[in-house]
Scaffold this motif. Sequence first.
Motif, PDB file in Angstrom:
ATOM      1  N   GLU A  12       0.822  -1.211   0.000  1.00 52.27           N
ATOM      2  CA  GLU A  12       0.000   0.000   0.000  1.00 52.27           C
ATOM      3  C   GLU A  12       0.854   1.259   0.000  1.00 52.27           C
ATOM      4  OE1 GLU A  12      -2.624   0.269   3.343  1.00 52.27           O
ATOM      5  OE2 GLU A  12      -3.480   2.167   2.651  1.00 52.27           O
ATOM      6  N   ARG A  13       1.976   1.206   0.735  1.00 49.59           N
ATOM      7  CA  ARG A  13       2.892   2.343   0.760  1.00 49.59           C
ATOM      8  C   ARG A  13       4.208   1.989   0.076  1.00 49.59           C
ATOM      9  NH1 ARG A  13       1.454   6.730   3.733  1.00 49.59           N
ATOM     10  NH2 ARG A  13      -0.609   6.512   4.641  1.00 49.59           N
ATOM     11  N   GLY A  14       4.115   1.074  -0.886  1.00 50.02           N
ATOM     12  CA  GLY A  14       5.296   0.667  -1.631  1.00 50.02           C
ATOM     13  C   GLY A  14       5.760   1.750  -2.582  1.00 50.02           C
ATOM     14  N   SER A  15       6.907   1.505  -3.195  1.00 56.30           N
ATOM     15  CA  SER A  15       7.486   2.549  -4.059  1.00 56.30           C
ATOM     16  C   SER A  15       8.029   1.998  -5.368  1.00 56.30           C
ATOM     17  CB  SER A  15       8.621   3.248  -3.325  1.00 56.30           C
ATOM     18  OG  SER A  15       9.715   2.355  -3.153  1.00 56.30           O
ATOM     19  N   PHE A  16       8.047   2.886  -6.358  1.00 56.09           N
ATOM     20  CA  PHE A  16       8.709   2.626  -7.641  1.00 56.09           C
ATOM     21  C   PHE A  16       9.879   3.604  -7.767  1.00 56.09           C
ATOM     22  CE2 PHE A  16       4.253   1.517  -8.247  1.00 56.09           C
ATOM     23  CZ  PHE A  16       4.336   0.249  -8.802  1.00 56.09           C
ATOM     24  N   THR A  17      11.012   3.108  -8.244  1.00 56.92           N
ATOM     25  CA  THR A  17      12.152   3.977  -8.502  1.00 56.92           C
ATOM     26  C   THR A  17      12.642   3.689  -9.918  1.00 56.92           C
ATOM     27  OG1 THR A  17      12.772   3.831  -6.166  1.00 56.92           O
ATOM     28  CG2 THR A  17      14.422   4.703  -7.703  1.00 56.92           C
ATOM     29  N   VAL A  68       6.950  10.741 -13.869  1.00 53.92           N
ATOM     30  CA  VAL A  68       7.098  10.495 -12.424  1.00 53.92           C
ATOM     31  C   VAL A  68       6.311  11.533 -11.622  1.00 53.92           C
ATOM     32  CG1 VAL A  68       8.791  10.692 -10.528  1.00 53.92           C
ATOM     33  CG2 VAL A  68       9.258   9.209 -12.498  1.00 53.92           C
ATOM     34  N   ARG A  69       6.446  12.802 -11.993  1.00 46.28           N
ATOM     35  CA  ARG A  69       5.692  13.850 -11.289  1.00 46.28           C
ATOM     36  C   ARG A  69       4.188  13.619 -11.424  1.00 46.28           C
ATOM     37  NH1 ARG A  69      10.177  17.020 -13.178  1.00 46.28           N
ATOM     38  NH2 ARG A  69       9.193  17.408 -15.199  1.00 46.28           N
ATOM     39  N   ALA A  70       3.752  13.184 -12.615  1.00 44.24           N
ATOM     40  CA  ALA A  70       2.322  12.993 -12.877  1.00 44.24           C
ATOM     41  C   ALA A  70       1.778  11.747 -12.175  1.00 44.24           C
ATOM     42  CB  ALA A  70       2.072  12.901 -14.379  1.00 44.24           C
ATOM     43  N   ALA A  71       2.518  10.642 -12.256  1.00 42.30           N
ATOM     44  CA  ALA A  71       2.049   9.395 -11.650  1.00 42.30           C
ATOM     45  C   ALA A  71       1.994   9.518 -10.129  1.00 42.30           C
ATOM     46  CB  ALA A  71       2.964   8.228 -12.061  1.00 42.30           C
ATOM     47  N   ALA A  72       2.925  10.301  -9.559  1.00 42.65           N
ATOM     48  CA  ALA A  72       3.005  10.418  -8.093  1.00 42.65           C
ATOM     49  C   ALA A  72       1.685  10.884  -7.489  1.00 42.65           C
ATOM     50  CB  ALA A  72       4.134  11.378  -7.701  1.00 42.65           C
ATOM     51  N   ILE A  73       1.023  11.828  -8.160  1.00 43.41           N
ATOM     52  CA  ILE A  73      -0.207  12.373  -7.571  1.00 43.41           C
ATOM     53  C   ILE A  73      -1.386  11.424  -7.745  1.00 43.41           C
ATOM     54  CG2 ILE A  73       0.553  14.769  -7.867  1.00 43.41           C
ATOM     55  CD1 ILE A  73      -1.402  15.032 -10.200  1.00 43.41           C
ATOM     56  N   ALA A 119      12.405   9.309  -9.489  1.00 43.39           N
ATOM     57  CA  ALA A 119      13.387   9.002 -10.534  1.00 43.39           C
ATOM     58  C   ALA A 119      14.791   9.295 -10.004  1.00 43.39           C
ATOM     59  CB  ALA A 119      13.131   9.846 -11.774  1.00 43.39           C
ATOM     60  N   ILE A 120      15.741   8.472 -10.432  1.00 43.72           N
ATOM     61  CA  ILE A 120      17.149   8.728 -10.151  1.00 43.72           C
ATOM     62  C   ILE A 120      17.753   9.251 -11.451  1.00 43.72           C
ATOM     63  CG2 ILE A 120      19.322   7.777  -9.273  1.00 43.72           C
ATOM     64  CD1 ILE A 120      16.890   7.497  -7.352  1.00 43.72           C
ATOM     65  N   SER A 121      18.309  10.453 -11.407  1.00 40.34           N
ATOM     66  CA  SER A 121      18.765  11.135 -12.622  1.00 40.34           C
ATOM     67  C   SER A 121      20.223  11.546 -12.501  1.00 40.34           C
ATOM     68  CB  SER A 121      17.863  12.363 -12.846  1.00 40.34           C
ATOM     69  OG  SER A 121      18.124  12.954 -14.095  1.00 40.34           O
ATOM     70  N   PRO A 122      21.128  10.543 -12.570  1.00 46.58           N
ATOM     71  CA  PRO A 122      22.539  10.816 -12.261  1.00 46.58           C
ATOM     72  C   PRO A 122      23.316  11.440 -13.417  1.00 46.58           C
ATOM     73  CG  PRO A 122      22.278   8.503 -12.792  1.00 46.58           C
ATOM     74  CD  PRO A 122      20.904   9.120 -12.869  1.00 46.58           C
ATOM     75  N   THR A 123      24.444  12.066 -13.079  1.00 48.59           N
ATOM     76  CA  THR A 123      25.415  12.489 -14.080  1.00 48.59           C
ATOM     77  C   THR A 123      26.262  11.257 -14.450  1.00 48.59           C
ATOM     78  OG1 THR A 123      27.199  14.066 -14.542  1.00 48.59           O
ATOM     79  CG2 THR A 123      27.064  13.223 -12.286  1.00 48.59           C
ATOM     80  N   VAL A 124      27.333  11.469 -15.194  1.00 52.86           N
ATOM     81  CA  VAL A 124      28.178  10.344 -15.633  1.00 52.86           C
ATOM     82  C   VAL A 124      28.811   9.676 -14.404  1.00 52.86           C
ATOM     83  CG1 VAL A 124      30.199  11.855 -16.000  1.00 52.86           C
ATOM     84  CG2 VAL A 124      30.036   9.669 -17.223  1.00 52.86           C
ATOM     85  N   PHE A 125      28.896   8.349 -14.444  1.00 50.38           N
ATOM     86  CA  PHE A 125      29.486   7.608 -13.324  1.00 50.38           C
ATOM     87  C   PHE A 125      31.018   7.776 -13.332  1.00 50.38           C
ATOM     88  CE2 PHE A 125      25.954   4.402 -14.483  1.00 50.38           C
ATOM     89  CZ  PHE A 125      25.006   5.161 -13.813  1.00 50.38           C
ATOM     90  N   THR A 126      31.596   7.953 -12.160  1.00 50.20           N
ATOM     91  CA  THR A 126      33.058   8.053 -12.051  1.00 50.20           C
ATOM     92  C   THR A 126      33.716   6.812 -12.650  1.00 50.20           C
ATOM     93  OG1 THR A 126      32.745   9.302 -10.008  1.00 50.20           O
ATOM     94  CG2 THR A 126      34.959   8.436 -10.426  1.00 50.20           C
ATOM     95  N   GLU A 133      13.539   3.769   0.918  1.00 51.77           N
ATOM     96  CA  GLU A 133      13.295   3.819   2.376  1.00 51.77           C
ATOM     97  C   GLU A 133      12.683   5.136   2.832  1.00 51.77           C
ATOM     98  OE1 GLU A 133      16.482   2.564   4.891  1.00 51.77           O
ATOM     99  OE2 GLU A 133      17.200   1.050   3.458  1.00 51.77           O
ATOM    100  N   GLY A 134      12.810   6.184   2.045  1.00 47.78           N
ATOM    101  CA  GLY A 134      12.266   7.486   2.430  1.00 47.78           C
ATOM    102  C   GLY A 134      10.771   7.548   2.217  1.00 47.78           C
ATOM    103  N   ALA A 135      10.216   8.757   2.401  1.00 49.21           N
ATOM    104  CA  ALA A 135       8.755   8.917   2.275  1.00 49.21           C
ATOM    105  C   ALA A 135       8.373   9.872   1.153  1.00 49.21           C
ATOM    106  CB  ALA A 135       8.188   9.424   3.596  1.00 49.21           C
ATOM    107  N   GLN A 136       9.365  10.413   0.452  1.00 47.03           N
ATOM    108  CA  GLN A 136       9.056  11.389  -0.597  1.00 47.03           C
ATOM    109  C   GLN A 136       8.521  10.715  -1.856  1.00 47.03           C
ATOM    110  OE1 GLN A 136      12.559  13.789  -1.249  1.00 47.03           O
ATOM    111  NE2 GLN A 136      12.629  14.514   0.862  1.00 47.03           N
ATOM    112  N   THR A 137       7.809  11.476  -2.663  1.00 44.93           N
ATOM    113  CA  THR A 137       7.296  10.975  -3.938  1.00 44.93           C
ATOM    114  C   THR A 137       7.309  12.081  -4.975  1.00 44.93           C
ATOM    115  OG1 THR A 137       5.506   9.689  -4.965  1.00 44.93           O
ATOM    116  CG2 THR A 137       4.834  11.456  -3.467  1.00 44.93           C
TER     117      THR A 137
END
Lengths: 198, 198
Positions: free
Chosen positions: B104-109, B137-142, B151-158, B188-192
Amino acid sequence: MKILLIGATGTLGTAVHKALGDRGHEVLTVGRGGGDLRYDITDPVQITELYDRAGRVDAVASAAGDVPYKPVTEMTPEDYLAAFRGKVLSQIDLVRQGVPHIAERGSFTVITGILAREPIPTGSAASMANGALEAFVRAAAIEIAPQRINAISPTVFTESLADYGDYFPGMASVDLADVAQAYVRSVEGAQTGQIYAP
Amino acid sequence: MKILLIGATGTLGTAVHKALGDRGHEVLTVGRGGGDLRYDITDPVQITELYDRAGRVDAVASAAGDVPYKPVTEMTPEDYLAAFRGKVLSQIDLVRQGVPHIAERGSFTVITGILAREPIPTGSAASMANGALEAFVRAAAIEIAPQRINAISPTVFTESLADYGDYFPGMASVDLADVAQAYVRSVEGAQTGQIYAP
């Protein structure tokens, strides 16, 4: 300037047509069902024919894009594909095929919308499509220079509040005439890679 | 938590697997060619089978997405469609089909990337795909609350600088271990509706 205006007979296109005409530009109107030239930009072959027919132009402006609205759990892969083909790929292909046909410092102006940053329920396909195009605009800008590309990303139109106002509670509306001025700014200005949000 | 990790055997997925495992989570790894479960998320039917097989989970994390790189004038509609299917529609469908299968309070990343906001030459399809997903992601969250999505939106990996560093001049890199921590934060956090940009 000689300007190709796609989606010219729609609510927004009509306002853009008037604004560009008032500025003294020669506007070639394009639509699926009306306008000087009848072409459907969701078909890459028709885009090729459109550019062959139109000849060299100074600017290409689009006010055309369709996406489905449904709760995210009712959307199907086909719905997201329809949004992608109906608003993203169509306008990307207008740019991609247009590069050899527009002036050296000519411009492309595409239509996105506020849902890219401010989501509403049932709008996940619209948000996805607008976010896709705005990121494409930033990316294409650095490759096609000195040709330019910008997006117009308006909030709900004041003239459409009676029909759609309930979907945008507490969000300011914008007059179509002001959205049309954002097209003027994109076409006559010198900026590129910008998201104008009237 | 019981976590489904897609793309688990890739460069990023391996780091995410380790970080989630170190936090004591039970990680079910999924990949096209390796992992506990072998499924290809670009095929909606295989996503259905994956969820049927996995049973109820607390979180779904994806580190899988492919897009083509070419100059914008050499891209074809098929290239943009490949990017859309390979990174956008695949992860959207993972969410859409996942809603009835996670807690119920699961998450997608999901995984996006810096090209959404910082374009590089030949990256227009990647920018488009990342921008599309971040807006989704912004739209589905609501809509899916109290389930969450980020979403994880990283720069180039070292760790990838030797191969890809030349494409990111003057741009900071990020260690894979720090990108993996962004997944921990999302799970593990609570943000969406957030775009974490390590």
